[in-house]
Design a protein around this motif. Sequence first.
Motif, mmCIF file in Angstrom:
data_model
loop_
_atom_site.group_PDB
_atom_site.id
_atom_site.type_symbol
_atom_site.label_atom_id
_atom_site.label_comp_id
_atom_site.label_asym_id
_atom_site.label_seq_id
_atom_site.Cartn_x
_atom_site.Cartn_y
_atom_site.Cartn_z
ATOM 1 N N LYS A 47 36.585 -7.996 -62.236
ATOM 2 C CA LYS A 47 35.708 -8.333 -63.367
ATOM 3 C C LYS A 47 35.964 -7.469 -64.597
ATOM 4 O O LYS A 47 35.416 -7.758 -65.658
ATOM 5 N N ARG A 49 34.677 -4.633 -64.802
ATOM 6 C CA ARG A 49 33.285 -4.222 -64.998
ATOM 7 C C ARG A 49 33.205 -2.709 -64.999
ATOM 8 O O ARG A 49 33.797 -2.057 -64.123
ATOM 9 N N SER A 134 27.815 -11.600 -61.213
ATOM 10 C CA SER A 134 28.281 -12.914 -61.629
ATOM 11 C C SER A 134 29.814 -12.956 -61.611
ATOM 12 O O SER A 134 30.476 -11.958 -61.892
ATOM 13 N N ASN A 136 32.458 -13.626 -63.301
ATOM 14 C CA ASN A 136 33.113 -13.793 -64.599
ATOM 15 C C ASN A 136 33.689 -12.445 -65.011
ATOM 16 O O ASN A 136 33.415 -11.427 -64.375
ATOM 17 N N HIS A 221 26.520 -9.252 -74.397
ATOM 18 C CA HIS A 221 26.800 -9.714 -73.042
ATOM 19 C C HIS A 221 26.877 -11.228 -73.099
ATOM 20 O O HIS A 221 26.500 -11.817 -74.109
HETATM 21 MG MG MG Z 1 26.727 -10.749 -64.981
#
Ligand code: MG
Length: 320
Positions: A47, A49, A134, A136, A221
Amino acid sequence: MTNIEEIKLAAGILRKGGLVAFPTETVYGLGANALDPIAVARIFAAKERPSFDPLIVHVASADDLEQLTSQTTDLARQLAARFWPGPLTLVLPKSSRVPDIVTSGLPTVAVRIPDHRVALELIQTAGCPIAAPSANKFGHLSPVTAAHVRKQLPDIDYVLDGGKTSVGIESTIVSLEGNACTLLRPGKITLQDIETAFPGVFELQDGKTEKIVAPGLLKSHYSPTKPLHLYDRQQPELPPASGVILHGHADHEPECRRIIYTSYNQNYLETAAHLFSSLHAMEDDPGIRQIFIEPVEEHGVGRAIMDRINKAVYQYRKEA
Ligand code: MG
Ligand code: AMP
Protein backbone atom coordinates in the motif's frame (compact mmCIF):
# COMPACT_ATOMS: atom_id res chain seq x y z
CA MET A 1 -19.43 -14.79 -7.35
CA THR A 2 -17.08 -16.22 -4.83
CA ASN A 3 -17.28 -19.95 -4.21
CA ILE A 4 -15.89 -22.07 -1.42
CA GLU A 5 -12.93 -23.26 -3.54
CA GLU A 6 -11.80 -19.69 -4.08
CA ILE A 7 -12.17 -18.97 -0.37
CA LYS A 8 -10.09 -22.05 0.51
CA LEU A 9 -7.39 -20.97 -1.92
CA ALA A 10 -7.37 -17.44 -0.48
CA ALA A 11 -7.31 -18.78 3.10
CA GLY A 12 -4.31 -20.97 2.21
CA ILE A 13 -2.47 -17.92 0.86
CA LEU A 14 -3.19 -16.03 4.10
CA ARG A 15 -1.96 -18.94 6.22
CA LYS A 16 1.31 -18.95 4.24
CA GLY A 17 1.86 -15.25 4.89
CA GLY A 18 0.48 -13.89 1.61
CA LEU A 19 -1.84 -10.97 0.88
CA VAL A 20 -5.48 -11.38 -0.16
CA ALA A 21 -7.88 -8.60 -1.06
CA PHE A 22 -11.44 -9.41 -0.04
CA PRO A 23 -14.83 -7.70 0.07
CA THR A 24 -16.40 -6.46 3.28
CA GLU A 25 -19.65 -4.49 3.57
CA THR A 26 -17.64 -1.22 3.79
CA VAL A 27 -14.82 -1.31 1.19
CA TYR A 28 -12.41 -4.01 -0.07
CA GLY A 29 -9.73 -4.89 2.47
CA LEU A 30 -6.12 -5.95 1.86
CA GLY A 31 -5.72 -8.79 4.34
CA ALA A 32 -2.86 -10.61 6.00
CA ASN A 33 -2.67 -12.96 8.99
CA ALA A 34 -2.76 -10.45 11.87
CA LEU A 35 -0.59 -12.69 14.06
CA ASP A 36 2.23 -12.88 11.47
CA PRO A 37 4.31 -9.66 11.59
CA ILE A 38 6.14 -10.41 8.31
CA ALA A 39 2.84 -10.88 6.48
CA VAL A 40 1.53 -7.63 7.99
CA ALA A 41 4.71 -5.83 6.87
CA ARG A 42 3.78 -6.83 3.30
CA ILE A 43 0.52 -4.87 3.64
CA PHE A 44 2.42 -1.69 4.47
CA ALA A 45 4.80 -2.29 1.54
CA ALA A 46 2.06 -3.05 -1.01
CA LYS A 47 0.00 0.00 0.00
CA GLU A 48 3.02 2.27 0.53
CA ARG A 49 1.34 3.00 3.83
CA PRO A 50 3.33 4.85 6.50
CA SER A 51 4.17 2.63 9.46
CA PHE A 52 2.54 5.12 11.90
CA ASP A 53 -0.93 4.25 10.54
CA PRO A 54 -2.32 1.23 12.47
CA LEU A 55 -4.51 -1.49 10.93
CA ILE A 56 -7.95 -2.81 11.81
CA VAL A 57 -8.08 -6.50 12.76
CA HIS A 58 -11.06 -8.41 11.36
CA VAL A 59 -12.45 -11.35 13.32
CA ALA A 60 -15.37 -13.73 12.80
CA SER A 61 -16.66 -14.04 16.36
CA ALA A 62 -16.90 -11.77 19.39
CA ASP A 63 -14.95 -14.38 21.40
CA ASP A 64 -11.87 -13.42 19.36
CA LEU A 65 -12.11 -9.97 20.90
CA GLU A 66 -10.99 -11.48 24.22
CA GLN A 67 -7.92 -13.03 22.54
CA LEU A 68 -6.80 -9.77 20.98
CA THR A 69 -7.52 -7.37 23.83
CA SER A 70 -6.30 -7.23 27.40
CA GLN A 71 -9.14 -5.38 29.11
CA THR A 72 -12.46 -6.02 27.45
CA THR A 73 -14.99 -3.83 29.20
CA ASP A 74 -18.71 -4.49 29.54
CA LEU A 75 -19.34 -1.52 27.26
CA ALA A 76 -17.14 -3.09 24.56
CA ARG A 77 -19.05 -6.35 24.82
CA GLN A 78 -22.38 -4.54 24.67
CA LEU A 79 -21.36 -2.45 21.64
CA ALA A 80 -20.12 -5.59 19.92
CA ALA A 81 -23.35 -7.43 20.72
CA ARG A 82 -25.43 -4.54 19.40
CA PHE A 83 -23.50 -3.58 16.24
CA TRP A 84 -21.52 -6.68 15.11
CA PRO A 85 -21.30 -7.99 12.51
CA GLY A 86 -21.25 -4.47 11.14
CA PRO A 87 -19.29 -1.33 10.25
CA LEU A 88 -18.21 -0.40 13.78
CA THR A 89 -14.57 -0.74 14.81
CA LEU A 90 -13.69 -0.82 18.51
CA VAL A 91 -10.29 0.36 19.79
CA LEU A 92 -9.26 -1.35 23.05
CA PRO A 93 -6.08 -2.12 25.02
CA LYS A 94 -4.27 -4.86 23.09
CA SER A 95 -3.12 -8.26 24.30
CA SER A 96 0.46 -9.47 23.84
CA ARG A 97 -0.70 -11.76 20.99
CA VAL A 98 -1.09 -8.75 18.67
CA PRO A 99 2.20 -7.87 16.95
CA ASP A 100 3.32 -4.24 17.36
CA ILE A 101 3.42 -3.68 13.61
CA VAL A 102 -0.38 -4.13 13.47
CA THR A 103 -0.98 -1.29 15.94
CA SER A 104 1.97 0.90 14.86
CA GLY A 105 3.40 0.42 18.32
CA LEU A 106 0.27 1.65 20.12
CA PRO A 107 -0.88 -0.15 23.27
CA THR A 108 -4.37 -0.43 21.73
CA VAL A 109 -5.84 -2.50 18.90
CA ALA A 110 -8.74 -1.82 16.52
CA VAL A 111 -11.13 -4.77 15.97
CA ARG A 112 -14.37 -5.49 14.14
CA ILE A 113 -16.52 -8.28 12.68
CA PRO A 114 -17.42 -7.43 9.07
CA ASP A 115 -20.97 -8.05 7.89
CA HIS A 116 -20.12 -9.90 4.69
CA ARG A 117 -20.42 -13.61 3.91
CA VAL A 118 -17.15 -13.81 1.95
CA ALA A 119 -15.15 -11.95 4.59
CA LEU A 120 -16.54 -14.12 7.40
CA GLU A 121 -15.94 -17.39 5.52
CA LEU A 122 -12.42 -16.25 4.68
CA ILE A 123 -11.59 -15.46 8.32
CA GLN A 124 -13.12 -18.75 9.51
CA THR A 125 -11.39 -20.84 6.86
CA ALA A 126 -8.02 -19.14 7.43
CA GLY A 127 -8.46 -19.74 11.17
CA CYS A 128 -6.71 -16.51 12.15
CA PRO A 129 -7.65 -12.87 12.68
CA ILE A 130 -7.03 -10.82 9.53
CA ALA A 131 -5.41 -7.38 9.63
CA ALA A 132 -6.84 -5.41 6.73
CA PRO A 133 -6.78 -1.77 5.73
CA SER A 134 -8.50 -0.66 2.54
CA ALA A 135 -7.05 -2.39 -0.56
CA ASN A 136 -5.69 0.73 -2.27
CA LYS A 137 -2.49 2.73 -2.41
CA PHE A 138 -2.18 4.92 0.67
CA GLY A 139 -4.04 8.22 0.28
CA HIS A 140 -5.93 7.23 -2.88
CA LEU A 141 -9.57 6.36 -3.57
CA SER A 142 -10.92 3.46 -1.54
CA PRO A 143 -11.90 0.37 -3.58
CA VAL A 144 -15.52 -0.81 -3.63
CA THR A 145 -15.13 -3.39 -6.44
CA ALA A 146 -12.49 -6.02 -7.25
CA ALA A 147 -11.62 -4.02 -10.39
CA HIS A 148 -10.80 -0.98 -8.23
CA VAL A 149 -8.40 -3.17 -6.23
CA ARG A 150 -6.68 -4.53 -9.36
CA LYS A 151 -6.30 -1.00 -10.74
CA GLN A 152 -4.20 0.13 -7.76
CA LEU A 153 -2.66 -3.13 -6.51
CA PRO A 154 -2.03 -5.34 -9.56
CA ASP A 155 0.70 -7.39 -7.88
CA ILE A 156 -0.97 -8.78 -4.75
CA ASP A 157 -1.35 -12.54 -4.34
CA TYR A 158 -5.12 -12.87 -4.75
CA VAL A 159 -8.32 -10.86 -5.08
CA LEU A 160 -11.62 -12.41 -3.97
CA ASP A 161 -14.38 -10.86 -6.06
CA GLY A 162 -17.60 -10.42 -4.10
CA GLY A 163 -19.17 -7.73 -6.28
CA LYS A 164 -19.66 -4.12 -5.23
CA THR A 165 -19.66 -3.42 -1.50
CA SER A 166 -22.95 -2.26 0.02
CA VAL A 167 -22.01 0.43 2.57
CA GLY A 168 -19.29 2.01 0.43
CA ILE A 169 -17.39 3.99 3.10
CA GLU A 170 -15.05 2.81 5.83
CA SER A 171 -16.24 1.72 9.28
CA THR A 172 -17.06 4.04 12.15
CA ILE A 173 -14.20 3.86 14.69
CA VAL A 174 -14.68 4.40 18.41
CA SER A 175 -12.06 4.22 21.10
CA LEU A 176 -13.06 2.74 24.45
CA GLU A 177 -11.18 3.82 27.53
CA GLY A 178 -12.77 2.59 30.72
CA ASN A 179 -16.40 3.43 30.23
CA ALA A 180 -15.80 6.46 27.97
CA CYS A 181 -16.36 6.19 24.28
CA THR A 182 -14.68 8.51 21.73
CA LEU A 183 -15.50 8.81 18.05
CA LEU A 184 -12.30 8.55 16.01
CA ARG A 185 -13.77 8.27 12.51
CA PRO A 186 -17.38 8.81 11.39
CA GLY A 187 -19.06 6.09 9.33
CA LYS A 188 -22.44 4.57 8.53
CA ILE A 189 -23.10 3.85 12.21
CA THR A 190 -23.51 7.39 13.50
CA LEU A 191 -22.86 8.97 16.86
CA GLN A 192 -26.64 9.22 17.23
CA ASP A 193 -27.06 5.48 16.51
CA ILE A 194 -24.64 4.67 19.34
CA GLU A 195 -26.13 7.32 21.66
CA THR A 196 -29.62 5.96 21.05
CA ALA A 197 -28.53 2.44 21.97
CA PHE A 198 -26.32 3.58 24.89
CA PRO A 199 -27.50 6.99 26.19
CA GLY A 200 -24.74 9.21 27.58
CA VAL A 201 -21.97 7.01 26.27
CA PHE A 202 -20.04 9.85 24.59
CA GLU A 203 -19.99 12.13 27.63
CA LEU A 204 -16.41 12.64 28.69
CA GLN A 205 -15.25 13.85 32.08
CA ASP A 206 -13.83 17.08 30.66
CA GLY A 207 -17.30 18.14 29.57
CA LYS A 208 -16.65 17.79 25.87
CA THR A 209 -18.92 15.38 24.05
CA GLU A 210 -16.22 14.07 21.76
CA LYS A 211 -12.74 14.65 20.44
CA ILE A 212 -11.30 13.37 17.21
CA VAL A 213 -7.73 12.21 17.44
CA ALA A 214 -6.52 9.09 15.72
CA PRO A 215 -3.20 8.18 14.21
CA GLY A 216 -3.16 8.07 10.45
CA LEU A 217 -6.18 10.31 10.03
CA LEU A 218 -4.64 12.93 7.80
CA LYS A 219 -6.23 16.00 6.22
CA SER A 220 -5.59 14.66 2.73
CA HIS A 221 -6.83 11.15 1.94
CA TYR A 222 -9.15 9.21 -0.39
CA SER A 223 -7.97 11.32 -3.36
CA PRO A 224 -8.55 10.67 -7.05
CA THR A 225 -5.63 11.12 -9.46
CA LYS A 226 -7.46 13.99 -11.22
CA PRO A 227 -8.13 17.40 -9.63
CA LEU A 228 -11.26 17.30 -7.48
CA HIS A 229 -13.15 20.38 -6.29
CA LEU A 230 -16.33 21.08 -4.36
CA TYR A 231 -19.25 21.95 -6.63
CA ASP A 232 -21.78 24.65 -5.94
CA ARG A 233 -25.02 24.51 -7.96
CA GLN A 234 -24.87 28.31 -8.37
CA GLN A 235 -21.51 27.98 -10.12
CA PRO A 236 -22.07 29.55 -13.57
CA GLU A 237 -19.52 27.81 -15.78
CA LEU A 238 -17.28 24.79 -15.55
CA PRO A 239 -13.99 24.29 -17.40
CA PRO A 240 -14.05 22.01 -20.47
CA ALA A 241 -13.89 18.23 -19.83
CA SER A 242 -15.42 18.49 -16.36
CA GLY A 243 -17.26 15.68 -14.60
CA VAL A 244 -19.81 16.53 -11.92
CA ILE A 245 -21.00 14.28 -9.08
CA LEU A 246 -24.42 15.19 -7.66
CA HIS A 247 -26.39 13.67 -4.79
CA GLY A 248 -29.93 14.70 -5.70
CA HIS A 249 -32.18 15.66 -8.61
CA ALA A 250 -31.20 18.83 -10.49
CA ASP A 251 -33.84 20.88 -12.33
CA HIS A 252 -31.07 22.42 -14.39
CA GLU A 253 -28.18 20.09 -14.92
CA PRO A 254 -24.76 21.75 -15.17
CA GLU A 255 -23.19 21.93 -18.62
CA CYS A 256 -20.32 19.52 -18.50
CA ARG A 257 -18.89 16.39 -20.06
CA ARG A 258 -20.47 13.92 -17.63
CA ILE A 259 -22.76 13.87 -14.61
CA ILE A 260 -23.01 11.01 -12.12
CA TYR A 261 -25.75 10.92 -9.48
CA THR A 262 -24.89 9.06 -6.28
CA SER A 263 -28.61 9.36 -5.41
CA TYR A 264 -31.57 11.07 -7.07
CA ASN A 265 -33.19 12.11 -3.81
CA GLN A 266 -30.41 12.92 -1.34
CA ASN A 267 -30.57 9.49 0.23
CA TYR A 268 -27.24 9.58 2.06
CA LEU A 269 -27.01 5.80 2.41
CA GLU A 270 -27.15 5.59 -1.40
CA THR A 271 -24.62 8.42 -1.68
CA ALA A 272 -22.21 6.63 0.66
CA ALA A 273 -22.64 3.39 -1.32
CA HIS A 274 -21.84 5.13 -4.64
CA LEU A 275 -19.38 7.80 -3.46
CA PHE A 276 -16.10 6.04 -4.25
CA SER A 277 -17.42 4.24 -7.34
CA SER A 278 -18.52 7.56 -8.87
CA LEU A 279 -15.06 9.02 -8.19
CA HIS A 280 -13.40 5.92 -9.69
CA ALA A 281 -15.62 6.21 -12.79
CA MET A 282 -14.58 9.85 -13.28
CA GLU A 283 -10.94 8.99 -12.64
CA ASP A 284 -11.07 6.19 -15.26
CA ASP A 285 -12.93 8.26 -17.89
CA PRO A 286 -10.39 9.56 -20.44
CA GLY A 287 -12.79 12.37 -21.42
CA ILE A 288 -12.69 13.90 -17.93
CA ARG A 289 -9.89 16.25 -16.88
CA GLN A 290 -11.24 17.50 -13.56
CA ILE A 291 -14.01 16.42 -11.21
CA PHE A 292 -16.49 18.49 -9.23
CA ILE A 293 -18.42 17.00 -6.32
CA GLU A 294 -21.36 18.46 -4.48
CA PRO A 295 -21.12 18.67 -0.67
CA VAL A 296 -23.79 17.04 1.53
CA GLU A 297 -25.28 18.25 4.79
CA GLU A 298 -23.40 17.03 7.83
CA HIS A 299 -26.14 15.18 9.59
CA GLY A 300 -26.42 11.42 10.07
CA VAL A 301 -24.28 9.57 7.54
CA GLY A 302 -23.71 12.94 5.82
CA ARG A 303 -21.00 13.61 8.37
CA ALA A 304 -19.02 10.54 7.30
CA ILE A 305 -19.56 11.40 3.63
CA MET A 306 -18.31 14.99 4.12
CA ASP A 307 -15.33 13.65 6.06
CA ARG A 308 -14.32 11.63 2.97
CA ILE A 309 -15.13 14.46 0.50
CA ASN A 310 -13.19 17.09 2.48
CA LYS A 311 -10.13 14.86 2.62
CA ALA A 312 -10.43 13.94 -1.07
CA VAL A 313 -10.49 17.60 -2.21
CA TYR A 314 -7.86 18.77 0.29
CA GLN A 315 -4.76 18.43 -1.88
CA TYR A 316 -6.52 20.17 -4.79
CA ARG A 317 -7.65 23.28 -2.88
CA LYS A 318 -6.61 26.51 -4.64
CA GLU A 319 -4.29 27.53 -1.83
CA ALA A 320 -2.75 24.02 -1.63
MG1 MG B 1 -7.90 3.34 3.93
P1 AMP C 1 -8.30 1.74 7.49
O1 AMP C 1 -7.08 2.29 6.84
O2 AMP C 1 -9.57 2.16 6.86
O3 AMP C 1 -8.25 0.30 7.76
O4 AMP C 1 -8.39 2.43 8.93
C1 AMP C 1 -7.49 2.23 9.90
C2 AMP C 1 -7.60 3.41 10.80
O5 AMP C 1 -8.06 2.95 12.06
C3 AMP C 1 -6.28 4.07 11.08
O6 AMP C 1 -5.99 5.03 10.09
C4 AMP C 1 -6.47 4.67 12.46
O7 AMP C 1 -6.96 5.98 12.35
C5 AMP C 1 -7.53 3.77 13.10
N1 AMP C 1 -6.92 2.90 14.09
C6 AMP C 1 -6.48 1.65 13.91
N2 AMP C 1 -5.94 1.17 15.04
C7 AMP C 1 -6.05 2.14 15.95
C8 AMP C 1 -5.65 2.26 17.31
N3 AMP C 1 -5.04 1.28 17.95
N4 AMP C 1 -5.92 3.42 17.94
C9 AMP C 1 -6.55 4.42 17.30
N5 AMP C 1 -6.93 4.37 16.00
C10 AMP C 1 -6.67 3.24 15.34
